[in-house]
Design an enzyme around this catalytic site. Structure first.
Site, mmCIF file in Angstrom:
data_model
loop_
_atom_site.group_PDB
_atom_site.id
_atom_site.type_symbol
_atom_site.label_atom_id
_atom_site.label_comp_id
_atom_site.label_asym_id
_atom_site.label_seq_id
_atom_site.Cartn_x
_atom_site.Cartn_y
_atom_site.Cartn_z
ATOM 1 N N ARG A 1 -5.090 -4.383 0.785
ATOM 2 C CA ARG A 1 -3.571 -4.942 1.344
ATOM 3 C C ARG A 1 -3.805 -4.929 2.753
ATOM 4 N NH1 ARG A 1 1.344 -3.005 3.492
ATOM 5 N NH2 ARG A 1 3.011 -3.672 2.427
ATOM 6 N N GLU B 1 -0.048 -0.283 -8.467
ATOM 7 C CA GLU B 1 0.437 -1.818 -8.206
ATOM 8 C C GLU B 1 -0.631 -2.836 -7.941
ATOM 9 O OE1 GLU B 1 3.755 -0.898 -6.005
ATOM 10 O OE2 GLU B 1 4.542 -2.891 -5.780
#
Lengths: 457, 773
Positions: free
Chosen positions: A291, A155
């Site tokens: 992230r 993703e």
């Protein structure tokens, strides 16, 4: 215009679709799909020269798909093609063509699978590529019901690749920011009183087409927006009406104006992807990113709370309600507690001290309208995202913060609020940036992964 | 208005709510939106024993009497803001006769309601109102509590055993992050009393939970919402990672049950199916996780590792503490634990009071919690309602009290401890050890009647003695029952805390020293045997002398009125020092380091200075400690005899010991000379407990230990060497001596009644001292 020719991305993109690569390219059709918690985003590449496709049956199927996708702007009750975002004259996999951007609620995934079966999708490509959580969740369904293998891609990889691809191929119009008005009395930009607030652009030039002033058959697309009262001018007027009695207009950035931003050398930057939830990524180079945080208070929270509080049913409806509401009827401000500014700690009286704080009182609850509640919800979620993004930026020592994701779609209130908040609380050190293709980067990146395209640098 | 009318009609048990109000001198008020706190200082007239060094004609070695002494006590009362008018009226009515009525007519007021109620306070009390900044007051209050009150801070672990993990005493309070969750949230970085800064905040706070919660569920109050949340399941409302991925998102380390989008499932059209319990649960988690995340991010950004949470949202409520603790643990990946404060609700009131209290010099003194007058951590009303029958009859759920006593002298950590920051006095934590807790709570409750009888006997001539004794019983049994329901109510639950609570409850009802007469008589008796005992010892030498000195210490220590089994022996009146020696376990003792102790004395240079913490009066001090000290003195070791500052049980007090040592000196030239040459000194320990908490010893004693370069610490008795300090590590040699006089405890330690513990440990300092090479 001259700049465009010398863009590094131009040369790169031409190299990436060289003949050598074209031979190894996967078969048509070219799809990239990002299956999120609430929305599924689909990028479809429509080739303009399909000569090399073999076999009449495949050709026929491909034509059916193309006709279906490009001949409509709405699919079923909930699928929508964002016509204003389409990118024409793109060269992918040795073909020239147009990139189309389509979305539908993930809850309708079964209908999509049925459609794929009806359109004889499996006779064509052996695989469809997908990212997002749904790529995992629905993998089995695709396999069993349509005999389609889902190629799953990471993703975050897709998101970053998509951002870089679209920005490079939509130069000078993709990235923008909101700026303090040069003159506070000015209500127009470039003589377009309404266009600066919604989905129009400061630059209409270049090879891409945009909804306003475009000659494409996108009226239905616009009217779709009109139906939900999201024509820019209407929204602007509604917000303007509020300015009169809003003591904190200066705190919401309502009068800020849209400006293009040169995103050619963006590193390092933070990506705040606001979908149902929020992911925050720090990007140091095209291939180096991580992230850093996230929050469960995202677009899904806004819509979920709005549905519960106002009985609304769609995101558009919720944002529309919010645009007509006054959160001061709902939120407790610093001045409600301290009678004015909280000077000891330099907090202005018109800052929100407690979101929904007035709703502790029964009387206030009875006085608050649906619109007020929707606005308060929007402001709460937006400010919270801004606040967490700010701390992540400070921790990572990053100054540019790019907000993407479908929470920002038709949602200028949040964008301006974010722009204002980033600037105000960082004393001007942080800059909030936005991208036109809001929620489609994951799907775009997924398509690029499918085509094994190199990362545009 | 209806609220106030309603409140007015309630008959409040006021005497209990505003104790000692007639003596109040100075007030401060913290008015929050929901809770108000009144702080006042008042002179507290208590009784104290007085010891006369004038042997009377009957041949007593000294005389005892009781005198009244005045001390300063801080009272804090917390109640719902709707009672504020009633309470102001009550305060006024009770102060009007007081000469010192609000001395300079200024009242410090803080909190969000300071504006709203300023005029009311001015008009009702006729005083000038000084508004003080809310956050500043919180910080002052927080610093004050962290510095003064042990176990103020705790970690909360829901369904842990126990749920509360108290943090003892923090030797380095600063820096820390204070997260105050009121209607909104403020984050304050605190680096010292004067240096602090609001580094951030969020508007998503308690008001958001309350406001949104009421909108979503039609619940009426904050506590109704929490009750709903308690029974809810957020998974039907929140979109979890597994709802999106079908399972965990492993590459990012996001588990399947992590919330991906709060309220993410509520977007589905059939919204009617959501249970309000589930919605509120989701809301609570959403807000708690958000606050936790913001707090963690700010802490990391500012390099802070301690995060204290307070404010109305927390209020000691198990569910909100749980969700906040969970969030901090999640975001910090277990690196940081959320800290909560026992008296979190009083921070603002304490701070406001301190701001106006310059002349009381509140910050220069040390303060101790008065367990007798403080409500302790109470579970919120709804959750303890079911146990209400167990709680004391005077329990008033709407009012919470907290009292602090000013200590006459400053206290600090014992300089002989190896590491004060890791020192924990108590051997058994009754919060963890359920068997031990049940045993001791029952044991203390069983002995209440004896204590009551003794208290009455000690003041038999007074008319109200029975009444006060009855009140003592009610108060103390009430405390024990409260602890049975909520063992964490007063910080760590230990034998020490139970003993201290008993002493404080006795003092509260003007029984400062029920054992005073008994102590005189026993000391007289022992003194008569001293010369003979010393002559006997003088016939011995080497290890046999050391054995008899040790046996003397041990036999003396049997005379302990605090131990149930011993009390029954002593009550016969025919139990002698010789009997006690015969009761002792034969060697080898349960812990028997006598040989190494003896070798140390014989084959190494004498100690420079020994600090001996004494236990009981009578045989213990006179026939046990004094000969032992005499031997050390004769070897050239200086001796500091440390005795309690305040009476408890039959423990010898500092004032008594000063006289006793003089009497002994009259009989013993060694003692006499040492006393005259200051080789032997008597000092007060700063304590009033049968146990010994070495984090808080008298400043003068601590100084003497350093000045005299004390290199031996002797702890005597069960309280000081078994219930506490059994595992304490010292920077010098230590000797821990006790006779196990409780069968249950003895069995637990692998021994039996009268088992002997003689534990000698060398200095645990890693750097060897020059004398050891």
């Amino acid at each position: 215009m001259a700049d465009l020719v010398s863009l590094p991305c131009d040369s790169l993109s031409s190299s990436s679709d060289s003949d050598v690569e074209a031979e190894t390219l996967p078969s048509m059709p070219y799809f990239g799909m990002d299956i999120g918690g609430t929305l599924t985003k689909l990028v479809y590449f429509e080739p303009l020269d399909v000569s090399e496709v073999e076999g009449p049956e495949e050709k026929e199927t491909l034509r059916t798909i193309r006709k279906y996708l490009t001949g409509n702007v709405a699919y079923g009750k909930t699928g929508i093609r964002d016509v204003h975002l389409e990118m024409r004259n793109q060269k992918l996999g040795g073909c020239r063509g147009t990139l189309h951007f389509i979305r539908f609620p993930t809850s309708e995934m079964q209908a999509f699978i049925d459609l794929a079966r009806a359109k004889n999708f499996s006779s064509l490509a052996s695989a469809i590529c997908a990212t997002g959580g749904g790529a995992f969740k629905f993998e089995k369904d695709f396999q069993e019901q349509v005999n389609l293998q889902l190629h799953k891609y990471d993703e975050l990889d897709c998101l970053i690749r998509g951002i870089h691809f679209i920005d490079r191929h939509n130069y000078n119009v993709e990235c923008y920011y909101w700026a303090k008005p040069p003159d506070s009395n000015s209500q127009t930009v470039d003589g377009q009183p309404s266009s600066n607030l919604n989905h129009s652009h400061c630059s209409q030039s270049g090879k891409n087409h945009y909804v306003n002033g475009s000659s494409q058959p996108d009226h239905s697309g616009t009217s779709q927006l009109d139906q939900s009262n999201f024509n820019g001018s209407q929204q602007y007027i509604l917000e303007k009406d509020h300015l009169g009695d809003d003591c904190d207009s200066s705190h919401s950035g309502l009068d800020w104006v849209k400006k293009p931003f040169d995103f050619r050398n963006p590193y390092p930057y933070l990506v705040v992807n606001v979908g149902s939830g929020v992911s925050i990524l720090a990007v140091y180079s095209p291939t180096n990113y991580k992230r850093v945080s996230g929050t469960s208070l995202g677009g899904g929270t806004f819509l979920g709370l709005c549905c519960l509080l106002t009985g609304c049913e769609t995101f558009e409806e919720a944002v529309d309600l919010a645009s007509r509401g006054d959160n001061h009827k709902v939120d407790r401000l610093v001045q409600d507690i301290y009678g004015g500014d909280y000077r000891r700690f330099n907090l202005k009286g018109d800052l929100v001290a407690s979101s929904f704080g007035h709703m502790m009182s029964k009387q206030r609850r009875e006085e608050a309208t649906r619109e007020d509640l929707a606005k308060a919800t929007l402001v709460t979620i937006t400010n919270n995202i801004g606040s967490i993004a700010r701390m992540c930026a400070a921790t990572e020592k990053i100054e540019r913060v790019v907000f993407v994701g479908n929470f920002l779609r038709v949602n200028t209130i949040s964008m301006k609020l974010l722009a204002y908040a980033m600037d105000y609380w960082s004393y001007g050190a942080l800059k909030a940036l936005f991208l036109e293709h809001e929620g489609y980067f994951g799907a775009m990146g997924c398509l690029m992964e499918y085509l094994k395209l190199g990362h545009p640098s | 208005m209806t609220h106030q009318n309603y409140a007015r009609s309630i008959e409040l048990p006021k005497e209990q709510i505003f104790p000692n109000l007639k003596n109040a001198k100075r007030f401060a008020i913290d008015i929050g939106g929901s809770l108000a706190k009144v702080a006042y200082s008042a002179d507290w007239h208590r009784r104290a024993p007085i010891v006369y060094d004038e042997p009377d004609t009957e041949g007593s070695i000294y005389n005892v009497a009781e005198t009244e002494e005045t001390m300063v006590r801080l009272h804090f009362v917390k109640f719902e803001t709707k009672y504020i008018e009633t309470c102001l009226d009550f305060i006024l009515a009770n102060l009007i006769d007081s000469k010192e009525f609000i001395r300079d007519k200024i009242i410090k007021v803080t909190g969000g309601g300071a504006y709203k109620y300023k005029d009311l306070i001015t008009s009702r009390l006729g005083v000038q109102v000084d508004k003080e900044d809310e956050i500043e007051c919180l910080i002052y209050g927080c610093n004050f509590l962290l510095k003064n009150i042990p176990d103020e801070a705790f970690i909360y672990l829901r369904h842990g055993n126990p749920d509360y993990k108290f943090q003892g005493v923090d030797q380095d309070v600063f820096p820390y992050l204070l997260v105050n969750i009121g209607s909104g949230v403020s984050l304050v970085k605190v680096e010292s009393d004067t240096k602090f800064e609001r580094i951030g905040g969020t508007s998503t706070g308690g008001g958001t939970f309350w406001g949104l919660g009421c909108l979503l569920t039609q619940a009426k109050s904050f506590d109704d919402l929490l009750e709903l949340a308690e029974n809810g399941d957020h998974r039907s409302v929140d979109m979890l990672v597994k709802d999106i991925y079908g399972g965990a998102y492993n590459s990012l380390g996001l588990g399947a049950d992590i919330i991906a989008s709060s309220f993410g499932k509520a977007t589905r059209l059939d919204g009617d199916r959501f249970q309000k319990e589930d919605i509120v649960r989701s809301l609570l988690l959403c807000i708690s996780n958000d606050i936790g995340q913001i707090a963690y991010l700010q802490a990391r950004l500012h390099g802070l590792t301690k995060i204290y949470f307070g404010g109305y949202f927390i209020r000691g409520h198990p569910l909100t503490m749980h969700t906040i603790a969970f969030a901090i643990n999640y975001w910090s990946k277990g690196e940081i634990k959320a800290l909560f404060l026992r008296h979190e609700g009083y921070l603002g009131a304490i701070g406001a009071f301190l701001k106006g209290a310059n002349e009381e010099d509140a910050e220069k003194y040390c303060w101790g919690e008065n367990l007798a007058g403080s409500s302790g951590l109470t579970s919120p009303n709804w959750s303890c309602a079911q146990e209400e029958q167990l709680l004391p009859t005077n329990f008033t759920p709407n009012f919470d009290l907290f009292e602090l006593d000013r200590l006459e002298r400053p206290v600090l950590a014992c300089p002989l401890l190896l590491d004060p920051s890791s020192y924990f006095p108590d051997t058994v934590d009754l919060m963890y050890d359920i068997d031990a807790r049940m045993y001791w709570l029952k044991c203390f409750e069983d002995s209440v009647e004896k204590t009551v009888a003794l208290a009455i006997k000690s003041q038999a001539e007074e008319v109200d003695v029975e009444e006060r004794a009855r009140k003592f019983r009610e108060k103390y049994v009430g405390k024990l029952r409260t602890l049975l329901v909520n063992p964490c109510a007063y910080g760590s639950l230990t034998v020490r805390s139970l003993l201290d609570t008993s002493s404080q409850c006795l003092a509260e009802f003007l029984f400062p020293d029920p054992y005073s007469q008994q102590k005189v008589q026993e000391s007289e008796l022992a003194l008569k045997q001293l010369s003979g005992h010393l002559s006997y010892l003088d016939t011995l030498s080497g290890i046999s002398l050391h054995i008899q000195l040790a046996r003397g210490l041990l036999a003396g220590n049997v005379f302990d009125w605090g131990a149930k089994e011993i009390r029954e022996l002593l009550e016969t009146g025919h139990f002698s020092f010789k009997d006690a020696q015969n009761k002792l376990q034969e060697r080898p003792w349960l812990i028997d380091d006598l040989d190494s102790w003896s070798n140390r004395l014989m084959f190494q240079p004498p100690y420079r200075c020994a600090a001996i913490f004494c236990d009981n009066s009578g045989a213990d001090i006179i026939l046990g400690i004094m000969p032992f000290a005499r031997h050390l003195l004769s070897m050239g070791t200086e001796v500091i005899l440390c005795a309690n500052s305040r009476p408890t049980l039959n423990d010898v007090t500092y004032k008594e010991l000063v006289i006793l040592v003089k009497r002994v000196a009259e009989l013993c030239p060694v003692i006499s000379i040492a006393l005259a040459r200051y080789k032997l000194v008597v000092m007060e320990s700063g304590q009033g407990s049968p146990c010994l908490d070495l984090r808080f010893i008298d400043q003068g004693l601590a100084k003497a230990m350093v000045d005299r370069k004390a290199d031996l610490i002797v702890l005597e008795g069960m309280g000081r060497a078994v219930h506490t300090n059994l595992y304490a590590a010292f920077a010098c040699d230590s000797l821990k001596v006790a006779v196990l006089k409780n069968r249950w405890l003895a069995n637990r330690l692998g021994g039996d009644m009268f088992s002997v513990m003689f534990k000698f440990e060398r200095s645990q300092k890693t750097v060897a001292s020059p004398s050891m090479t």
